[in-house]
Scaffold this motif. Structure first.
Motif, PDB file in Angstrom:
ATOM      1  N   SER A  68       0.825  -1.195   0.000  1.00  0.00           N
ATOM      2  CA  SER A  68       0.000   0.000   0.000  1.00  0.00           C
ATOM      3  C   SER A  68       0.871   1.261   0.000  1.00  0.00           C
ATOM      4  O   SER A  68       0.579   2.242  -0.701  1.00  0.00           O
ATOM      5  N   ALA A  69       1.981   1.229   0.759  1.00  0.00           N
ATOM      6  CA  ALA A  69       2.876   2.386   0.770  1.00  0.00           C
ATOM      7  C   ALA A  69       3.517   2.590  -0.595  1.00  0.00           C
ATOM      8  O   ALA A  69       3.646   3.720  -1.079  1.00  0.00           O
ATOM      9  N   LEU A  70       3.881   1.493  -1.246  1.00  0.00           N
ATOM     10  CA  LEU A  70       4.463   1.612  -2.584  1.00  0.00           C
ATOM     11  C   LEU A  70       3.457   2.230  -3.545  1.00  0.00           C
ATOM     12  O   LEU A  70       3.789   3.083  -4.369  1.00  0.00           O
ATOM     13  N   VAL A  71       2.193   1.797  -3.421  1.00  0.00           N
ATOM     14  CA  VAL A  71       1.150   2.385  -4.261  1.00  0.00           C
ATOM     15  C   VAL A  71       1.090   3.887  -4.027  1.00  0.00           C
ATOM     16  O   VAL A  71       1.015   4.672  -4.977  1.00  0.00           O
ATOM     17  N   LEU A  72       1.156   4.278  -2.745  1.00  0.00           N
ATOM     18  CA  LEU A  72       1.064   5.699  -2.434  1.00  0.00           C
ATOM     19  C   LEU A  72       2.244   6.475  -3.012  1.00  0.00           C
ATOM     20  O   LEU A  72       2.070   7.564  -3.562  1.00  0.00           O
ATOM     21  N   PHE A  73       3.433   5.925  -2.904  1.00  0.00           N
ATOM     22  CA  PHE A  73       4.578   6.580  -3.532  1.00  0.00           C
ATOM     23  C   PHE A  73       4.342   6.729  -5.026  1.00  0.00           C
ATOM     24  O   PHE A  73       4.636   7.765  -5.629  1.00  0.00           O
ATOM     25  N   GLY A  74       3.798   5.676  -5.616  1.00  0.00           N
ATOM     26  CA  GLY A  74       3.517   5.722  -7.046  1.00  0.00           C
ATOM     27  C   GLY A  74       2.518   6.822  -7.373  1.00  0.00           C
ATOM     28  O   GLY A  74       2.706   7.589  -8.328  1.00  0.00           O
ATOM     29  N   ILE A  75       1.446   6.905  -6.568  1.00  0.00           N
ATOM     30  CA  ILE A  75       0.435   7.936  -6.808  1.00  0.00           C
ATOM     31  C   ILE A  75       1.074   9.316  -6.679  1.00  0.00           C
ATOM     32  O   ILE A  75       0.839  10.209  -7.504  1.00  0.00           O
ATOM     33  N   ALA A  76       1.929   9.481  -5.636  1.00  0.00           N
ATOM     34  CA  ALA A  76       2.578  10.769  -5.432  1.00  0.00           C
ATOM     35  C   ALA A  76       3.429  11.125  -6.643  1.00  0.00           C
ATOM     36  O   ALA A  76       3.440  12.276  -7.106  1.00  0.00           O
ATOM     37  N   ALA A  77       4.116  10.132  -7.186  1.00  0.00           N
ATOM     38  CA  ALA A  77       4.971  10.382  -8.352  1.00  0.00           C
ATOM     39  C   ALA A  77       4.139  10.839  -9.542  1.00  0.00           C
ATOM     40  O   ALA A  77       4.482  11.805 -10.234  1.00  0.00           O
ATOM     41  N   ILE A  78       3.046  10.143  -9.784  1.00  0.00           N
ATOM     42  CA  ILE A  78       2.191  10.510 -10.922  1.00  0.00           C
ATOM     43  C   ILE A  78       1.583  11.892 -10.680  1.00  0.00           C
ATOM     44  O   ILE A  78       1.521  12.740 -11.579  1.00  0.00           O
ATOM     45  N   PHE A  79       1.148  12.089  -9.443  1.00  0.00           N
ATOM     46  CA  PHE A  79       0.534  13.361  -9.072  1.00  0.00           C
ATOM     47  C   PHE A  79       1.524  14.498  -9.290  1.00  0.00           C
ATOM     48  O   PHE A  79       1.164  15.590  -9.753  1.00  0.00           O
ATOM     49  N   ALA A  80       2.786  14.239  -8.993  1.00  0.00           N
ATOM     50  CA  ALA A  80       3.808  15.272  -9.106  1.00  0.00           C
ATOM     51  C   ALA A  80       4.070  15.669 -10.554  1.00  0.00           C
ATOM     52  O   ALA A  80       4.622  16.731 -10.820  1.00  0.00           O
ATOM     53  N   THR A  81       3.692  14.820 -11.507  1.00  0.00           N
ATOM     54  CA  THR A  81       3.966  15.188 -12.898  1.00  0.00           C
ATOM     55  C   THR A  81       2.865  16.073 -13.478  1.00  0.00           C
ATOM     56  O   THR A  81       3.145  17.079 -14.114  1.00  0.00           O
ATOM     57  N   GLN A  82       1.600  15.740 -13.246  1.00  0.00           N
ATOM     58  CA  GLN A  82       0.525  16.479 -13.893  1.00  0.00           C
ATOM     59  C   GLN A  82      -0.439  17.138 -12.925  1.00  0.00           C
ATOM     60  O   GLN A  82      -1.360  17.836 -13.344  1.00  0.00           O
ATOM     61  N   GLY A  83      -0.277  16.871 -11.642  1.00  0.00           N
ATOM     62  CA  GLY A  83      -1.162  17.493 -10.674  1.00  0.00           C
ATOM     63  C   GLY A  83      -2.570  16.953 -10.706  1.00  0.00           C
ATOM     64  O   GLY A  83      -3.511  17.622 -10.304  1.00  0.00           O
ATOM     65  N   THR A  84      -2.732  15.737 -11.186  1.00  0.00           N
ATOM     66  CA  THR A  84      -4.073  15.157 -11.204  1.00  0.00           C
ATOM     67  C   THR A  84      -3.967  13.688 -10.829  1.00  0.00           C
ATOM     68  O   THR A  84      -2.926  13.059 -11.039  1.00  0.00           O
ATOM     69  N   VAL A  85      -5.047  13.164 -10.294  1.00  0.00           N
ATOM     70  CA  VAL A  85      -5.061  11.731 -10.007  1.00  0.00           C
ATOM     71  C   VAL A  85      -6.191  11.055 -10.768  1.00  0.00           C
ATOM     72  O   VAL A  85      -6.429   9.873 -10.609  1.00  0.00           O
ATOM     73  N   SER A  86      -6.906  11.810 -11.580  1.00  0.00           N
ATOM     74  CA  SER A  86      -8.001  11.201 -12.332  1.00  0.00           C
ATOM     75  C   SER A  86      -7.434  10.294 -13.419  1.00  0.00           C
ATOM     76  O   SER A  86      -6.536  10.674 -14.159  1.00  0.00           O
ATOM     77  N   LEU A  87      -7.971   9.105 -13.483  1.00  0.00           N
ATOM     78  CA  LEU A  87      -7.433   8.149 -14.450  1.00  0.00           C
ATOM     79  C   LEU A  87      -7.587   8.657 -15.872  1.00  0.00           C
ATOM     80  O   LEU A  87      -6.730   8.450 -16.717  1.00  0.00           O
ATOM     81  N   GLU A  88      -8.688   9.346 -16.106  1.00  0.00           N
ATOM     82  CA  GLU A  88      -8.929   9.806 -17.467  1.00  0.00           C
ATOM     83  C   GLU A  88      -7.883  10.858 -17.886  1.00  0.00           C
ATOM     84  O   GLU A  88      -7.372  10.831 -18.994  1.00  0.00           O
ATOM     85  N   ASP A  89      -7.590  11.778 -16.941  1.00  0.00           N
ATOM     86  CA  ASP A  89      -6.580  12.787 -17.248  1.00  0.00           C
ATOM     87  C   ASP A  89      -5.217  12.152 -17.465  1.00  0.00           C
ATOM     88  O   ASP A  89      -4.474  12.519 -18.378  1.00  0.00           O
ATOM     89  N   ILE A  90      -4.910  11.198 -16.596  1.00  0.00           N
ATOM     90  CA  ILE A  90      -3.603  10.546 -16.717  1.00  0.00           C
ATOM     91  C   ILE A  90      -3.484   9.871 -18.070  1.00  0.00           C
ATOM     92  O   ILE A  90      -2.472   9.952 -18.749  1.00  0.00           O
ATOM     93  N   TRP A  91      -4.566   9.229 -18.456  1.00  0.00           N
ATOM     94  CA  TRP A  91      -4.568   8.567 -19.761  1.00  0.00           C
ATOM     95  C   TRP A  91      -4.278   9.581 -20.874  1.00  0.00           C
ATOM     96  O   TRP A  91      -3.521   9.323 -21.793  1.00  0.00           O
ATOM     97  N   GLN A  92      -4.886  10.760 -20.715  1.00  0.00           N
ATOM     98  CA  GLN A  92      -4.736  11.777 -21.749  1.00  0.00           C
ATOM     99  C   GLN A  92      -3.299  12.296 -21.836  1.00  0.00           C
ATOM    100  O   GLN A  92      -2.773  12.515 -22.916  1.00  0.00           O
ATOM    101  N   TYR A  93      -2.674  12.475 -20.674  1.00  0.00           N
ATOM    102  CA  TYR A  93      -1.321  13.048 -20.657  1.00  0.00           C
ATOM    103  C   TYR A  93      -0.248  11.976 -20.520  1.00  0.00           C
ATOM    104  O   TYR A  93       0.895  12.284 -20.185  1.00  0.00           O
ATOM    105  N   ALA A  94      -0.631  10.724 -20.758  1.00  0.00           N
ATOM    106  CA  ALA A  94       0.307   9.640 -20.447  1.00  0.00           C
ATOM    107  C   ALA A  94       1.634   9.802 -21.175  1.00  0.00           C
ATOM    108  O   ALA A  94       2.671   9.380 -20.671  1.00  0.00           O
ATOM    109  N   ASP A  95       1.600  10.433 -22.368  1.00  0.00           N
ATOM    110  CA  ASP A  95       2.861  10.564 -23.098  1.00  0.00           C
ATOM    111  C   ASP A  95       3.762  11.638 -22.499  1.00  0.00           C
ATOM    112  O   ASP A  95       4.919  11.757 -22.870  1.00  0.00           O
ATOM    113  N   GLN A  96       3.227  12.439 -21.576  1.00  0.00           N
ATOM    114  CA  GLN A  96       4.068  13.494 -20.984  1.00  0.00           C
ATOM    115  C   GLN A  96       4.492  13.163 -19.563  1.00  0.00           C
ATOM    116  O   GLN A  96       4.987  14.027 -18.844  1.00  0.00           O
TER     117      GLN A  96
END
Lengths: 582, 504, 103
Positions: free
Chosen positions: B176-204
């Protein structure tokens, strides 16, 4: 009409299986009768199908998706094998009513026998490759359940699991082939593929063809998978008859025969098939010569005779292979049931402890003798005609050295058969056994088989028409009447084969004078007793797998720190893999 | 048509009923009466039934518009095909497990906690299935984990179950902690946690995004029992009460897998061969699971290890789905998820029924050895047959459900027309045969005539409340085996939503 | 030495997580294992705060951080409760004594 018949010949045994099981073991008599009723009814339905064969699809149940339409085609090949499965199957059931009397869990026994018969009919009638695999695996499941019927006997359990594992490993060949067939032709329909095999690219077609060969070899206990069949002898005798004559082992030959038109142009496929057949025939015949276990001798002879059928398919003689299968089913069922009667009565399978059984059981002696003569290929029994047709086909379509080996095996067959008959029925009793009398149900099952072993070859005309172009358009099998059969068989090669058989018989008669010669072959005998090393390979594979599993179990240390290390290792490996550009 | 209130109540009902169940049971236990406990059990069943009704109504509403695809949305919760599969499975299994546990857990200390926590587990799995943003995904995931910790260590006077519980807790928390680190990492790139947004910006997303993905795959992989993160599973699944083992193996690890797939399905535009990673994990899982199970001597532990292999089969299907755009692969993965849930649930409950009558009734908390099964069919023919069906189905033999779902996955493998996948299919097939090496002997043991000591000494009958769910599951396993199309509709929807994002 | 604040926070995240994992790998004491888990999750909380700062979305980051703290506390409570039970029934908190389930 045909739809109903198809549904009956598959559905009735399955319904019967359910019913016998529901009747419960407390009403044994009802179970016996229900089993007979349903198997005979299925047999009748299958026989009726003989008048309704066609190359058109009969029963179709639409499924779609990755399962295809469940289609059944009542063509000659399928109907013929359904008849074999259901008729010989019902004779085995009738025989069982006496053989299995008083056993516990008889419901389980009959349920699986009937399930087995139904699955076999489904296997040969369906034209959906996925359904074929489905029934193929069900026959494996049933054979496992029946071979291991006596669960308290570790040998029986081992034999059953061995049969299941080996045939399932072969089944992977069928699985891959089936999937390739579906993916490249876009349909599950076998007949579409057989009509136009070029839809599959050459490389994949080769994988498909050899995959099916592996599957067939495992199912029909051919080289190098033959080891499961002798161990399957732990099953009750009627089951041996069922597996050897009616259902299981025929499936492999059926598979090869069915797909022969599609595979015959695959490079080296026919040669491989012939060699597999030849090696199986030869090795099994040698093993049959040295074995002292009555049922094992018969089991090896099955492998050997199946070798003839496989060889015939490889040489292009689909008709010859099926004609021999026809004869073999009859005389092998006869031999197994008769052997069952002997074993049931004498109480051992060891031929060393028999001798002179014929005096106590004259009826069984005579029918066994008929079966044995047919097996040896002595004129004019059915085995003679079909084996000669196989050899003719082999000479016409294959290299002559393989033909030579097959003629040699014909001689060996005569030798081991006569040895077996002699040790069991003639001479003096070698232990004090108490022979019981043969029950009526046993005779009812044996008599028609003995009669059929004498005369079944007379049906060659209708049989060849059954497999003719009208129902199997791709196989190009020409019809053959009795006169033509006789004409074809009475040629020089037949005389050679008969000479080989005669030499086999003479060798037995001269056995006392040949002791020095036999002594010289001791190495061969040792090899045969150890199944030419295949048993060792099997057990080595099992041993290696088990020790691998045991070693791997050490990685589960139970220590939490170690478990955490596993998680961290996964993180590091994945990061490395991703950064290396995966 | 969106039906907001129905969907909301589907999500909330378990959490509303769980405290009520606990209170009812607790009060009556304190008063020393049984009536409240009875009411609590009934309430559990009733709530689950209501959930099923709600689910059916939501689906009906959703497809009322004529379109086959289902989509109902709250803010971050969406009703779609993937969630439908998970919810359907967890509810069916939940009802069965509850019914099964009524006699099994009867008079155990803390019975009221058991039902309340079971309800919470089911509720969180439903929520997990419908989550559409990373953080929601994690919250439901954690809720599911927390409610199962107690259930695994339910027999809190047995050191073995305590050991299993703490290992499960620690490893699951690391995941669970690893998942949270992962979420933080993704969040730090685009400032969103919505799966749809992430999908949209996945190339960035870049390197940090890839790192986040890896951490989430491993983190969810702990719960999905991917090798080498699997080490908690054999302990937890074998020590939990059998009903919970059925839930854990049948649906909780699958929920972990679903969470992982949700994440992976957003990486469509991202660099990196994520699908191949899944396939490699799958093949390793299949091999290790089967080999580990081969030489086990305790039946529940063996079944637990076999879950590893089955996770591998599912993941193989999904990996092909992602890697080759194969709808069949994803459908096969979902199909195997369903059938495995039924088969493994059936296996654990049948074993549980035997464990109960052979040992637990006498207060014996030792594990059920394979040798103990010898001759069980003489006294418990029904359970023996159902267990045989379960293990043979798990081994992939027809005419049972496992055959059909494995078939579908393997079809997908060959459909890729890729030579390596053909080899992989052969490998998977061989492993399936290997698994028969430990499944088949179980059947032989059950039908022996000679009885083991515990069987000979057993006198208790299996109550109908235990047999009923077992029989229902057996029938389902056979029915799907001969009529695989029964599940077609929901499989198609699952596949559509899983791959829809990945490939658009 | 003029390190930017985000970098210092990142260092803190890494050292918290690193210490936690180191501890998980090498300690044999169950209580310390629970403490190690706490350390790692504290790293997570900081990571969220850092991420929120980087993408200018502090409110969402704070929500998430607080939720994590709540969930984490529950886990710690359960973990310690189990540790108490384990101490009661086995008389030890040593992980070595807690490795009876193996193979």
């Amino acid at each position: 009409m045909i739809n109903i018949l198809i549904a009956c010949s598959i559905g009735l045994p399955w319904l019967g299986a359910l019913l016998v099981w529901l009747i419960g073991d407390k009403r044994e008599k009802a179970q016996h009768w229900a089993a007979i009723l349903f198997s005979v009814a299925a047999g009748a339905a299958a026989v009726l199908m003989l008048w309704h064969t066609s190359a058109e699809s009969g029963l179709t149940i639409t499924m779609g998706g990755v399962f295809g339409d469940f289609t059944f085609i009542p063509d000659g090949l399928g109907v013929f094998l359904s008849v074999i499965a259901t008729v010989i199957g019902s004779l085995a059931v009738i025989f069982s009513t006496s053989y299995m009397k008083g056993e516990t869990q008889i419901g389980r026994y009959y349920a699986f026998v009937l399930f087995f018969i139904g699955a076999m009919v489904g296997l040969v009638l369906t034209s959906n490759i996925m359904l074929m695999f489905f029934f193929w695996e069900i026959t494996a499941l049933c054979s496992y359940a029946l071979i291991a019927f006596h669960n308290d006997d570790p040998k029986a359990v081992k034999g059953g699991i061995k049969a299941l594992i080996i045939t399932s490993i072969g089944g992977i060949g069928l699985l891959l082939g089936a999937l390739i067939l579906y993916v490249y032709t876009g349909t599950f329909d076998i007949s579409v593929f057989i009509a136009a095999p070029s839809a599959v690219p050459a490389g994949m077609l080769a994988v498909l063809a050899f995959g099916f060969l592996i599957a067939a070899a495992a199912k029909s206990a051919q080289f190098p998978f033959q080891t499961w069949l002798p161990d399957a002898m732990e099953a009750p005798s009627p089951i041996s008859a069922l597996i050897h004559a009616a259902t299981m082992v025929n499936a492999g030959v059926y598979l090869l025969a069915r797909f022969f038109p599609a595979f015959k142009d695959v490079p080296y496929w026919c040669e491989a098939v012939m060699i597999v057949g030849m090696l199986s025939a030869l090795l099994a015949a040698i093993m049959a010569l040295t074995s002292m276990d009555l049922k094992r001798v018969l089991a090896y002879s099955t492998v050997s005779q199946l070798g003839y059928m496989v060889y015939a398919v490889g040489a292009g003689g689909v008709f010859a292979s099926q004609f021999h299968l026809f004869s073999h089913s009859i005389f092998k069922a006869l031999l197994f049931l008769a052997a069952g009667a002997v074993i049931h009565s004498v109480g051992t399978r060891d031929m060393e402890k028999m001798g002179g059984v014929g005096k106590h059981m004259p009826f069984v002696k005579w029918v066994f003798l008929i079966g044995a003569l047919a097996l040896s290929g002595i004129p004019v029994l059915n085995g003679f005609w079909s084996k000669e047709v196989v050899l003719e086909a082999g000479l016409a379509g294959g290299p002559s050295w393989i033909y030579g080996v097959m003629v040699l095996v014909a001689g060996l067959t005569a030798l081991y058969t006569i040895r077996c008959v002699w040790k069991v029925f003639f001479g003096e009793a070698r232990s004090d056994y108490h022979a019981h009398k043969v029950e009526m149900a046993m005779k009812v099952a044996l008599a028609p088989l003995a009669l059929a072993a004498l005369v079944s070859w007379l049906a060659v005309g209708p049989f060849s028409t059954l497999l003719g172009t009208a129902s199997l358009p791709q196989h190009h099998i020409e019809s053959l009447n009795i006169a033509e059969l006789v004409h074809e068989v009475l040629t020089l090669p037949t005389l050679i084969a008969l000479a080989a058989i005669a030499i086999g018989v003479v060798l037995w008669l001269l056995r006392a004078k040949l002791e020095g010669f036999v002594e010289g072959l001791r190495g061969l005998r040792w090899a045969a007793d150890h199944s030419f090393g295949f048993e060792a390979i099997n057990s080595a594979v099992v041993r290696v797998t088990n020790s691998l599993a045991e070693t791997l179990r050490n990685t589960q240390t139970g220590l939490l720190n170690w478990n955490v290390l596993g998680i961290l290792a996964a993180v590091i490996i994945l990061i490395a893999a991703i950064s290396l550009g995966a | 048509m969106i039906d907001q209130p129905l969907f909301t109540s589907l999500l909330l009902l378990p959490f509303l009923s769980a405290p009520l169940i606990y209170l009812l049971g607790r009060l009556s236990v304190r008063k020393g009466q049984d009536s409240g406990m009875k009411a609590a059990r009934l309430l559990t069943l009733a709530a689950l039934m209501a959930e099923i009704v709600l689910l059916v109504l939501t689906v009906k509403g959703a497809i009322g518009g004529g379109s086959v695809q289902i989509l109902v949305g709250l803010e971050a919760m969406r009703f779609d095909g993937i969630g439908l599969i998970l919810t359907g499975l967890v509810l069916v299994l939940g009802v069965c497990v509850t019914l099964f546990s009524i006699p099994y857990m009867n008079k155990e200390k803390g019975e009221e906690k058991f039902y309340a926590l079971l309800m919470m587990t089911i509720g969180s799995i439903i929520g997990l299935g419908f989550s559409y943003d990373l953080f929601n995904l994690w919250i439901w995931f954690e809720a599911m984990a927390i409610s199962t910790y107690f259930l695994v260590a339910f027999y809190n006077e047995q050191s073995a179950s305590l050991e299993a519980g703490i290992k499960y807790l620690v490893q699951s928390s690391i995941g669970s902690a690893l998942v949270l680190f992962g979420i933080a990492a993704i969040f730090a790139t685009q400032g969103t946690v919505s799966l749809e947004d992430i999908w949209q910006y996945a190339d960035q997303l870049g390197t940090l995004g890839a790192l986040g993905m890896v951490l989430m795959i491993v983190g969810f992989g702990v719960k999905a029992a991917l090798v080498p993160m699997h080490t908690w599973l054999p302990d937890a699944h074998s020590q939990a009460p059998s009903g919970i083992s059925a839930m854990l193996s049948g649906v909780v690890i699958e929920a972990g897998l679903i969470a992982m797939l949700r994440v992976v399905s957003m990486t469509g535009k991202m660099n990196g061969n994520w699908a191949y990673i899944l396939i490699i994990f799958a093949l390793i899982n299949i091999l290790v699971g089967n080999l580990m199970a081969l030489r086990q001597t305790e039946i529940k532990r063996m079944l637990a290890y076999s879950s590893l292999a089955h996770m591998g089969y599912m993941l193989f299907g999904f990996g092909i789905g992602f890697g080759f755009g194969s709808g069949t692969g994803a459908e096969g993965g979902f199909f195997h998820m369903l059938t495995h849930g039924l088969m493994k649930g059936l296996a654990f409950m049948s074993v549980g029924a035997l464990l109960y009558v052979l040992k637990l009734v006498k207060g014996d908390h030792s594990s059920l050895k394979l040798d103990d099964l010898n001759g069980a069919s003489r006294k418990y023919p029904l359970i023996a047959i159902c267990l045989s069906v379960a293990v043979l189905a798990l081994g992939g033999l027809p005419p049972f459900a496992g055959f059909m779902s494995k078939w579908m996955i393997l079809v997908a493998g060959v459909e890729t027309k890729n030579i390596w996948m053909l080899v992989a299919v052969g490998f998977v097939g061989l492993n399936s045969v290997l698994s028969l090496g430990y499944y088949a002997p179980i059947v032989n043991r059950l039908f022996k005539r000679e009885q083991s000591e515990v069987v000979a000494a057993a006198y208790t009958r299996v109550s109908w409340m235990m047999s009923l769910p077992i029989m229902v599951l057996t029938l389902a396993v056979i029915l799907i085996g001969v009529w695989p199309l029964l599940t077609d509709f929901i499989l198609y929807n699952g596949q559509y939503f899983l791959l829809g994002y990945f490939f658009n | 030495m003029n390190l930017p604040i985000p970098f210092i926070v990142l260092l803190a995240v890494l050292s918290l997580a690193g210490t936690g994992f180191y501890c998980l790998l090498f300690t044999r004491n169950l209580i310390k294992v629970v403490v190690a888990l706490q350390l790692i999750v504290k790293g997570v909380v900081l990571a969220f705060v850092l991420a929120g700062h980087l993408v200018q979305n502090e409110s969402l980051a704070q929500t998430m951080a607080i939720t994590v703290i709540v969930a984490d506390t529950i886990v710690a409570v359960i973990g310690l409760a189990l540790a108490v039970q384990i101490r009661l029934h086995t008389g030890s908190l040593d992980l070595k004594a807690l490795s009876n389930l193996k193979r």
